[in-house]
Design an enzyme around this catalytic site. Structure first.
Site, PDB file in Angstrom:
ATOM      1  N   VAL A  74      -7.004  52.825 -45.694  1.00 35.98           N
ATOM      2  CA  VAL A  74      -7.756  53.806 -45.472  1.00 35.98           C
ATOM      3  C   VAL A  74      -6.941  55.271 -45.673  1.00 35.98           C
ATOM      4  O   VAL A  74      -6.104  55.329 -44.687  1.00 35.98           O
ATOM      5  CB  VAL A  74      -8.301  53.576 -44.105  1.00 35.98           C
ATOM      6  CG1 VAL A  74      -9.384  54.999 -43.891  1.00 35.98           C
ATOM      7  CG2 VAL A  74      -9.169  52.382 -43.956  1.00 35.98           C
ATOM      8  N   ASP A  82      -9.901  48.799 -33.620  1.00 39.42           N
ATOM      9  CA  ASP A  82      -9.725  48.219 -34.942  1.00 39.42           C
ATOM     10  C   ASP A  82     -10.630  47.045 -35.079  1.00 39.42           C
ATOM     11  O   ASP A  82     -10.993  46.243 -34.268  1.00 39.42           O
ATOM     12  CB  ASP A  82      -8.266  47.658 -35.347  1.00 39.42           C
ATOM     13  CG  ASP A  82      -8.132  47.654 -36.874  1.00 39.42           C
ATOM     14  OD1 ASP A  82      -7.389  48.247 -37.377  1.00 39.42           O
ATOM     15  OD2 ASP A  82      -8.856  46.781 -37.629  1.00 39.42           O
ATOM     16  N   ILE A  83     -11.637  47.034 -36.147  1.00 36.61           N
ATOM     17  CA  ILE A  83     -12.611  46.058 -36.409  1.00 36.61           C
ATOM     18  C   ILE A  83     -11.966  44.600 -36.642  1.00 36.61           C
ATOM     19  O   ILE A  83     -12.645  43.643 -36.872  1.00 36.61           O
ATOM     20  CB  ILE A  83     -13.273  46.302 -37.837  1.00 36.61           C
ATOM     21  CG1 ILE A  83     -14.952  46.038 -37.763  1.00 36.61           C
ATOM     22  CG2 ILE A  83     -12.685  46.365 -39.223  1.00 36.61           C
ATOM     23  CD1 ILE A  83     -15.594  46.594 -38.629  1.00 36.61           C
ATOM     24  N   HIS A  93      -3.643  57.184 -39.520  1.00 44.01           N
ATOM     25  CA  HIS A  93      -4.234  56.734 -38.181  1.00 44.01           C
ATOM     26  C   HIS A  93      -2.940  56.047 -37.559  1.00 44.01           C
ATOM     27  O   HIS A  93      -2.277  55.355 -38.462  1.00 44.01           O
ATOM     28  CB  HIS A  93      -5.342  55.752 -38.520  1.00 44.01           C
ATOM     29  CG  HIS A  93      -5.326  54.884 -39.807  1.00 44.01           C
ATOM     30  ND1 HIS A  93      -5.351  55.264 -41.049  1.00 44.01           N
ATOM     31  CD2 HIS A  93      -4.822  53.510 -39.844  1.00 44.01           C
ATOM     32  CE1 HIS A  93      -5.087  54.203 -41.888  1.00 44.01           C
ATOM     33  NE2 HIS A  93      -4.617  53.316 -41.126  1.00 44.01           N
ATOM     34  N   HIS A 141      -2.058  52.764 -35.922  1.00 48.03           N
ATOM     35  CA  HIS A 141      -2.368  51.391 -35.058  1.00 48.03           C
ATOM     36  C   HIS A 141      -1.503  51.461 -33.791  1.00 48.03           C
ATOM     37  O   HIS A 141      -0.375  51.728 -33.505  1.00 48.03           O
ATOM     38  CB  HIS A 141      -1.791  50.499 -35.867  1.00 48.03           C
ATOM     39  CG  HIS A 141      -2.484  50.348 -37.463  1.00 48.03           C
ATOM     40  ND1 HIS A 141      -3.691  49.646 -37.712  1.00 48.03           N
ATOM     41  CD2 HIS A 141      -2.247  51.060 -38.343  1.00 48.03           C
ATOM     42  CE1 HIS A 141      -3.920  49.389 -38.801  1.00 48.03           C
ATOM     43  NE2 HIS A 141      -3.344  50.656 -39.479  1.00 48.03           N
TER      44      HIS A 141
HETATM   45  P1  AMP Z   1      -4.324  50.742 -43.023  1.00 48.43           P
HETATM   46  O1  AMP Z   1      -4.179  49.240 -43.527  1.00 48.43           O
HETATM   47  O2  AMP Z   1      -3.071  51.039 -42.273  1.00 48.43           O
HETATM   48  O3  AMP Z   1      -4.786  51.711 -43.893  1.00 48.43           O
HETATM   49  O4  AMP Z   1      -5.404  50.347 -41.602  1.00 48.43           O
HETATM   50  C1  AMP Z   1      -6.780  50.477 -41.818  1.00 48.43           C
HETATM   51  C2  AMP Z   1      -7.291  49.668 -40.681  1.00 48.43           C
HETATM   52  O5  AMP Z   1      -8.541  50.334 -40.408  1.00 48.43           O
HETATM   53  C3  AMP Z   1      -7.468  48.318 -40.666  1.00 48.43           C
HETATM   54  O6  AMP Z   1      -6.719  47.800 -39.763  1.00 48.43           O
HETATM   55  C4  AMP Z   1      -8.894  47.866 -40.703  1.00 48.43           C
HETATM   56  O7  AMP Z   1      -9.204  46.801 -39.758  1.00 48.43           O
HETATM   57  C5  AMP Z   1      -9.445  49.165 -39.784  1.00 48.43           C
HETATM   58  N1  AMP Z   1     -10.846  49.461 -40.283  1.00 48.43           N
HETATM   59  C6  AMP Z   1     -11.311  49.409 -41.458  1.00 48.43           C
HETATM   60  N2  AMP Z   1     -12.821  49.780 -41.232  1.00 48.43           N
HETATM   61  C7  AMP Z   1     -12.943  49.898 -40.069  1.00 48.43           C
HETATM   62  C8  AMP Z   1     -14.356  50.489 -39.188  1.00 48.43           C
HETATM   63  N3  AMP Z   1     -15.491  50.425 -39.793  1.00 48.43           N
HETATM   64  N4  AMP Z   1     -13.973  50.281 -37.822  1.00 48.43           N
HETATM   65  C9  AMP Z   1     -12.782  50.040 -37.341  1.00 48.43           C
HETATM   66  N5  AMP Z   1     -11.791  49.637 -37.731  1.00 48.43           N
HETATM   67  C10 AMP Z   1     -11.805  49.669 -39.308  1.00 48.43           C
END
Ligand code: AMP
Length: 123
Positions: free
Chosen positions: A99, A33-34, A103, A105
């Site tokens: 997103v 995760d970024i 996914h 986490h």
């Molecule tokens: P959610 O809020 O459950 O939809 O989680 C989305 C996750 O995607 C968040 O924890 C972000 O930090 C992560 N995220 C968004 N863009 C990226 C990226 N380019 N690379 C890695 N993680 C990302």
């Protein structure tokens, strides 16, 4: 939101934007995760676009089960499997989903109890 639209995760799958990939096979991808919320924080995503938990179809059972198998394998590889970790999937606005490509986490490397550790367990 229920249409299968491309997101930033499609770009990661297609290597159009970089990510720290930890595991990949024909069904799934795991990457860091970024914006990590724990010492270990990675995401496991299906390659198939499934926008939310609400959109998981009967035919997706194997894919969704596989996400957990990948989570456990990567957790093992990163040395957090024995101590344990949290695996959580957010759904839609109230679930904190940002997103719209499901996914998992996976968070670990420190106690991740819920409610936030033991304080809230006191009555
Ligand atoms: P959610 O809020 O459950 O939809 O989680 C989305 C996750 O995607 C968040 O924890 C972000 O930090 C992560 N995220 C968004 N863009 C990226 C990226 N380019 N690379 C890695 N993680 C990302």
């Amino acid at each position: 939101m229920s249409e299968a639209q491309e997101t930033i995760f499609t770009k990661i799958i297609n290597r159009e934007i970089p990510a720290e990939v930890l595991y990949e096979d024909e069904l799934a991808l795991a990457f860091k995760d970024i914006n990590p919320q724990a010492p270990v924080h990675f995401l496991v995503i299906p390659k198939k676009i499934i926008p939310t938990i609400n959109d998981i179809a009967e035919e997706d059972r194997e894919i969704v089960g596989h996400l957990y198998r990948v989570a456990a394998k990567v957790a093992q590889d990163l040395g957090v499997a024995a101590d344990g970790y949290r695996a959580v999937m957010n759904c839609n606005e109230h679930g904190g989903q940002t997103v719209y490509h499901i996914h998992l986490h996976v968070l670990g490397g420190k106690p991740m109890g819920w409610p936030p550790y033991t304080e809230k367990l006191k009555v």
